[in-house]
Design an enzyme around this catalytic site. Structure first.
Site, PDB file in Angstrom:
ATOM      1  NE  ARG A 105      -3.908   1.123   2.011  1.00 31.50           N
ATOM      2  CZ  ARG A 105      -4.885   1.238   2.593  1.00 31.50           C
ATOM      3  NH1 ARG A 105      -5.201   2.269   3.505  1.00 31.50           N
ATOM      4  NH2 ARG A 105      -6.008   0.656   2.119  1.00 31.50           N
ATOM      5  CG  HIS A 132      -8.367   0.501  -2.626  1.00 32.83           C
ATOM      6  ND1 HIS A 132      -7.723  -0.440  -2.297  1.00 32.83           N
ATOM      7  CD2 HIS A 132      -9.256   1.087  -1.842  1.00 32.83           C
ATOM      8  CE1 HIS A 132      -7.901  -0.774  -0.867  1.00 32.83           C
ATOM      9  NE2 HIS A 132      -8.807   0.195  -0.494  1.00 32.83           N
ATOM     10  CD  GLN A 135     -12.638  -0.832  -0.432  1.00 34.30           C
ATOM     11  OE1 GLN A 135     -12.083  -0.902   0.391  1.00 34.30           O
ATOM     12  NE2 GLN A 135     -14.040  -1.420   0.047  1.00 34.30           N
ATOM     13  CG  ASP A 227     -13.071   7.402  -1.198  1.00 34.23           C
ATOM     14  OD1 ASP A 227     -13.021   7.030   0.208  1.00 34.23           O
ATOM     15  OD2 ASP A 227     -12.159   7.308  -1.947  1.00 34.23           O
ATOM     16  CB  CYS A 268     -13.830   2.296   0.297  1.00 36.42           C
ATOM     17  SG  CYS A 268     -13.383   4.146   0.089  1.00 36.42           S
ATOM     18  NE  ARG A 313     -10.806  -4.209   1.238  1.00 33.38           N
ATOM     19  CZ  ARG A 313      -9.865  -3.300   1.627  1.00 33.38           C
ATOM     20  NH1 ARG A 313     -10.234  -2.335   2.134  1.00 33.38           N
ATOM     21  NH2 ARG A 313      -8.656  -3.446   0.815  1.00 33.38           N
TER      22      ARG A 313
HETATM   23  N1  NVA Z   1      -9.626   7.679  -1.848  1.00 32.88           N
HETATM   24  C1  NVA Z   1      -9.186   7.124  -0.121  1.00 32.88           C
HETATM   25  C2  NVA Z   1      -9.430   5.701  -0.211  1.00 32.88           C
HETATM   26  C3  NVA Z   1      -9.285   4.905   1.295  1.00 32.88           C
HETATM   27  C4  NVA Z   1      -9.522   3.584   1.505  1.00 32.88           C
HETATM   28  C5  NVA Z   1      -7.790   7.485   0.070  1.00 32.88           C
HETATM   29  O1  NVA Z   1      -7.078   6.949  -1.008  1.00 32.88           O
HETATM   30  O2  NVA Z   1      -7.444   7.938   0.877  1.00 32.88           O
HETATM   31  N1   CP Z   2     -11.156   0.932   2.611  1.00 27.85           N
HETATM   32  C1   CP Z   2      -9.796   0.704   3.004  1.00 27.85           C
HETATM   33  O1   CP Z   2      -8.957   0.553   2.272  1.00 27.85           O
HETATM   34  O2   CP Z   2      -9.690   0.949   4.465  1.00 27.85           O
HETATM   35  P1   CP Z   2      -8.175   1.106   5.110  1.00 27.85           P
HETATM   36  O3   CP Z   2      -7.529   2.544   4.668  1.00 27.85           O
HETATM   37  O4   CP Z   2      -8.519   1.122   6.501  1.00 27.85           O
HETATM   38  O5   CP Z   2      -7.386  -0.015   4.911  1.00 27.85           O
END
Ligand code: NVA
Ligand code: CP
Length: 333
Positions: A105, A132, A135, A227, A268, A313
């Site tokens: 990540r 993602h 997800q 989101d 998400c 998830r």
């Molecule tokens: N768009 C958000 C998704 C988090 C799961 C981010 O990248 O912070």
């Molecule tokens: N939805 C998601 O990816 O959550 P986290 O950022 O907590 O992993």
């Protein structure tokens, strides 16, 4: 054939392969609920490399690895040389020599691609600035659990239309034959290359794609999805985003405009729907706002499936790890 493959972005997999992983996740969920062991990765070691924070993705990979009999090791930004003293390619070679699979990540999509190219082991994208994909498996699994199928359903995403979630929902819907509408101000709509990729996939699947700034496009939605307005790494843009996206808040009035009593709400997570977080208290002190992309009312409504989605998830990440790293017999899909 899944064995040895990486999941870096959704287009790496066909419609049939994504459908297989979703169905496998539903199967693994049943095994877990029935306490039936499924240690397909016994003895394997999994690196969990994180540049950005996470609750769901980290927890899902950790528990999935344990359930599969593997050993997960969390490598956070303060734990490893990566990002400061060691290149992505060098890190990949070292991790690939010791671990059997790597979750990444982080910020750049290029980094997860380099990890896959240089490590020699399956790499799973746990979120980058661009995509993602894990997800997506949980999300379309959830839609399938609720409606029995996702094919031909109409998903409407509202908010920041050029972030990782919007990109992934647009392209995955296009692959799977889900009709998708992205509602976002013109300045926050998906980049042309993402739209072109989605259009190419939609031409095959029959998915209808709509990108608009008009909130009236919620009509007929089966799923309303939103989101955060400011993604990880963009925290200096709060003022501008709030101004751009306040009209796009998912509230009861907007939700009711779908005209579909069976419409569900998805996110998400994490979500800014109350004042129970430090970030939201800071925003409240500056602006007086108490909720951002979704109201507390919609978040907690009967239509909201966000916690089912979050649990999924685990099962979907488990499916990807088992299919790409386990010695499973998977008939050609
Ligand atoms: N768009 C958000 C998704 C988090 C799961 C981010 O990248 O912070
Ligand atoms: N939805 C998601 O990816 O959550 P986290 O950022 O907590 O992993």
């Amino acid at each position: 054939m899944f064995q040895g493959r990486s999941l870096l972005k959704e287009v790496d997999f066909t419609k049939e392969e994504l459908a297989y992983l979703i169905d496998f996740a539903i199967h693994l969920k049943k095994l877990k609920q029935a306490n039936i062991p499924h240690q397909y990765l016994a003895g394997k070691n999994i690196a969990l490399l994180f540049e950005k924070t996470s609750t769901r993705t980290r927890s899902a990979f950790t528990v999935a690895a344990n359930d599969l009999g593997a050993h997960p090791e969390f490598l956070g930004p303060n734990d490893v040389q990566f990002g400061k003293k060691e290149s992505t390619a060098d890190t990949a070679k070292v991790l690939g020599a010791m671990f059997d699979g790597i979750q990444f990540r982080g910020f750049k999509q290029k980094d997860v691609e380099t990890l896959a190219a240089a490590s020699g082991v399956p790499v799973w994208n746990g979120l980058t600035d661009t995509w993602h994909p894990t997800q997506m498996l949980a999300d379309f699994m959830t839609i399938k659990e609720i409606f029995g199928d996702y094919t031909g359903k109409h998903l409407v995403y509202i908010g920041d239309g050029r972030n990782n979630m919007a990109n992934s929902l647009l392209v995955t819907s296009a692959i799977l034959g889900v009709h998708i509408t992205i509602i976002a101000p013109e300045s926050l709509q998906p980049e042309q290359n993402i739209q072109d990729l989605a259009a190419e996939k939609a031409a095959i699947s029959g998915s209808q794609l709509t990108i608009t700034a008009d909130l009236a496009a919620v009509k007929g939605a089966d799923v309303i999805y939103t989101d955060v307005w400011v993604s990880m790494g963009e925290e200096d843009q709060y003022d501008q985003r709030l101004a751009q996206l306040l009209p796009y808040q998912v509230n009861a009035a907007l939700f009711n405009q779908t005209g579909n009593k069976d419409c569900i709400f998805m996110h998400c997570l994490p979500a800014f729907h109350d004042l129970e977080t430090k970030t939201m208290v800071d925003i409240h002190q500056k602006t007086g706002l108490t909720e951002l992309e979704v109201t507390d009312e919609v978040f907690h409504s009967e239509q909201s499936v966000v916690f089912q989605e979050a649990e999924n998830r685990l099962h979907s990440i488990k499916a990807v790890m088992a299919a790409t790293l386990g010695n499973l017999f998977i008939p050609k899909v």
